[in-house]
Design a protein around this motif. Structure first.
Motif, PDB file in Angstrom:
ATOM      1  N   THR A  25       0.822  -1.205   0.000  1.00 30.17           N
ATOM      2  CA  THR A  25       0.000   0.000   0.000  1.00 30.17           C
ATOM      3  C   THR A  25       0.856   1.254   0.000  1.00 30.17           C
ATOM      4  OG1 THR A  25      -0.198  -0.259   2.402  1.00 30.17           O
ATOM      5  CG2 THR A  25      -2.086  -0.902   1.073  1.00 30.17           C
ATOM      6  N   ALA A  27       0.254   5.669   0.393  1.00 31.27           N
ATOM      7  CA  ALA A  27      -0.580   6.843   0.570  1.00 31.27           C
ATOM      8  C   ALA A  27      -0.027   7.963  -0.300  1.00 31.27           C
ATOM      9  CB  ALA A  27      -0.603   7.259   2.035  1.00 31.27           C
ATOM     10  N   SER A  42       4.210  10.878  -1.919  1.00 34.74           N
ATOM     11  CA  SER A  42       3.707   9.551  -1.578  1.00 34.74           C
ATOM     12  C   SER A  42       4.600   8.897  -0.534  1.00 34.74           C
ATOM     13  CB  SER A  42       3.650   8.683  -2.848  1.00 34.74           C
ATOM     14  OG  SER A  42       3.071   7.428  -2.594  1.00 34.74           O
ATOM     15  N   GLY A  68      -8.835   6.950  -3.150  1.00 28.90           N
ATOM     16  CA  GLY A  68      -7.901   5.870  -3.424  1.00 28.90           C
ATOM     17  C   GLY A  68      -8.612   4.608  -3.843  1.00 28.90           C
ATOM     18  N   GLY A  73      -5.382   6.334  -8.085  1.00 30.56           N
ATOM     19  CA  GLY A  73      -5.637   7.384  -7.121  1.00 30.56           C
ATOM     20  C   GLY A  73      -6.155   8.594  -7.852  1.00 30.56           C
ATOM     21  N   ILE A  95      -1.151   4.155  -8.644  1.00 34.05           N
ATOM     22  CA  ILE A  95      -0.527   4.320  -7.335  1.00 34.05           C
ATOM     23  C   ILE A  95       0.765   3.532  -7.195  1.00 34.05           C
ATOM     24  CG2 ILE A  95      -0.871   4.045  -4.847  1.00 34.05           C
ATOM     25  CD1 ILE A  95      -3.865   4.497  -5.349  1.00 34.05           C
ATOM     26  N   GLY A 260      -3.868   7.877   5.099  1.00 34.88           N
ATOM     27  CA  GLY A 260      -4.105   6.631   4.379  1.00 34.88           C
ATOM     28  C   GLY A 260      -3.925   5.466   5.325  1.00 34.88           C
ATOM     29  N   ASN A 311      -5.003   9.941   0.429  1.00 33.24           N
ATOM     30  CA  ASN A 311      -5.720   8.685   0.441  1.00 33.24           C
ATOM     31  C   ASN A 311      -4.705   7.582   0.168  1.00 33.24           C
ATOM     32  OD1 ASN A 311      -7.988   6.789   0.327  1.00 33.24           O
ATOM     33  ND2 ASN A 311      -9.223   8.613  -0.074  1.00 33.24           N
ATOM     34  N   SER A 312      -5.169   6.353  -0.035  1.00 33.50           N
ATOM     35  CA  SER A 312      -4.247   5.236  -0.254  1.00 33.50           C
ATOM     36  C   SER A 312      -4.937   4.138  -1.045  1.00 33.50           C
ATOM     37  CB  SER A 312      -3.762   4.662   1.092  1.00 33.50           C
ATOM     38  OG  SER A 312      -4.832   4.039   1.778  1.00 33.50           O
ATOM     39  N   ASN A 313      -4.154   3.129  -1.436  1.00 31.71           N
ATOM     40  CA  ASN A 313      -4.730   1.991  -2.159  1.00 31.71           C
ATOM     41  C   ASN A 313      -4.896   0.773  -1.251  1.00 31.71           C
ATOM     42  OD1 ASN A 313      -1.957   1.586  -1.907  1.00 31.71           O
ATOM     43  ND2 ASN A 313      -1.789   0.465  -3.829  1.00 31.71           N
TER      44      ASN A 313
END
Length: 319
Positions: A25, A27, A42, A68, A73, A95, A260, A311-313
């Motif tokens: 992951t 962010a 990031s 995300g 993203g 991302i 994130g 945000n994040s994945n």
């Protein structure tokens, strides 16, 4: 093993950067204020450490919102001139790679401070400033590239607030309102459309909050009441209730710019104390307790650039 990307810098010269393989992951965040920038910053959540330069957005701006997905993203809206112009653009990044953003589509209307959440299929944004505070929500389908569609309305028109999600629910918390600040939490069912429903209340009316989540627990951190606070609060997303105390940030601050999570930890980076703060704090979802130092944001303009939210994945809506 490492994967090598060939990137072109601003002078037109090429240089190689390395990205670790197997990244779980990341962010991300983009833009800043008052020193406007187009920088995307990031951080990898698989280990503690500082942020790195990811690439550039399509415009120099601040007050962006973020969504995300598992792959993409999105960086939404914002202003290129301190608030006189409100953008409706949605930039997308991949991302797990590095590089500049590409066009995804447009918001329903130009908006500062839109707050995003979502799941693996749909991204939703709500609220913000469109000339006055708005309660409008819009959504996009992450697999496509298209303009946003109206979703419904929040229970309160506000900006500069927190958002987070489980795979089924999106939740928004606190925010700035014309009379001061809000303590409202409201939620939607992501797969449907319609107006938000009351979820509960924060411990106090707070603007400039930041949020992230696991699949079960939503976290709201910091903000201003108007005094800066270090309070971390949480809710169980599947239920409706008021927040419960979680612990404290390493310092009292608001308008954090990088947030994130993955299934284990959540992070909150940057913000104002009121001076610029570059520290990234982390919390462990399964426990309660004070935040720990995770690393630093390398771009102090991004760190203090209130308005945008990361945000994040790997956040709770994707788990």
């Amino acid at each position: 093993f490492r994967l090598y990307y060939y990137c072109t810098n601003h002078s037109g010269m090429g240089n190689y950067v390395t990205v670790p393989q197997g990244i779980a992951t990341r962010a991300f965040t983009g833009g800043s204020y008052p020193s406007l920038t187009n920088t995307i910053e990031s951080v990898d959540l698989t280990t503690t450490g500082n942020t790195f330069d990811f690439g550039d957005m399509s415009a120099t701006k601040y007050a962006t919102g973020a969504i995300g997905g598992e792959i993409k993203g999105l960086l939404m809206g914002g202003s290129p001139d301190g608030g006189s112009t409100l953008l409706n653009t949605i930039d997308q990044i991949i991302i797990k790679s590095l590089g500049n953003s590409a066009d995804f589509g447009n918001l329903v209307t130009g908006t500062n401070y839109p707050v995003g959440c979502g799941n693996q299929t749909r991204g939703i944004y709500g609220g913000g400033y469109t000339g006055s505070n708005t309660n409008n929500m819009g959504y996009v389908t992450l697999a496509s590239q298209s303009n946003a569609t109206d979703f419904g309305d929040l229970t309160v028109a506000r900006n500069q607030f927190a958002g987070f999600a489980s795979p089924t629910r999106g939740v928004w918390a606190g925010g700035e309102v014309p009379s001061g600040r809000s303590d409202v939490l409201d939620y939607v069912t992501i797969a449907s459309t319609g107006n938000a429903t009351d979820f509960g209340n924060l411990a106090s009316a707070t603007g400039g909050t930041a949020g992230t989540s696991s699949s079960t627990r939503g976290i709201v951190a910091g903000g201003g009441t108007p005094s800066k606070i270090n309070v971390i609060q949480y809710v169980t997303i599947a239920s409706t209730s008021n927040t419960t105390d979680f612990g404290d940030l390493t310092v009292a601050k608001s308008n954090m710019t990088l947030n994130g999570s993955n299934s284990t930890i959540g992070i909150f980076g940057g913000g104002q104390t009121p001076s610029t703060n570059v520290v990234i704090d982390s919390i462990t979802f399964a426990s309660t307790g004070n935040a720990q130092d995770f690393g630093d944001m390398i771009n102090s303009s991004n760190a203090g650039g209130y308005g945008q939210c990361g945000n994040s994945n790997g956040h709770g809506g994707l788990q």
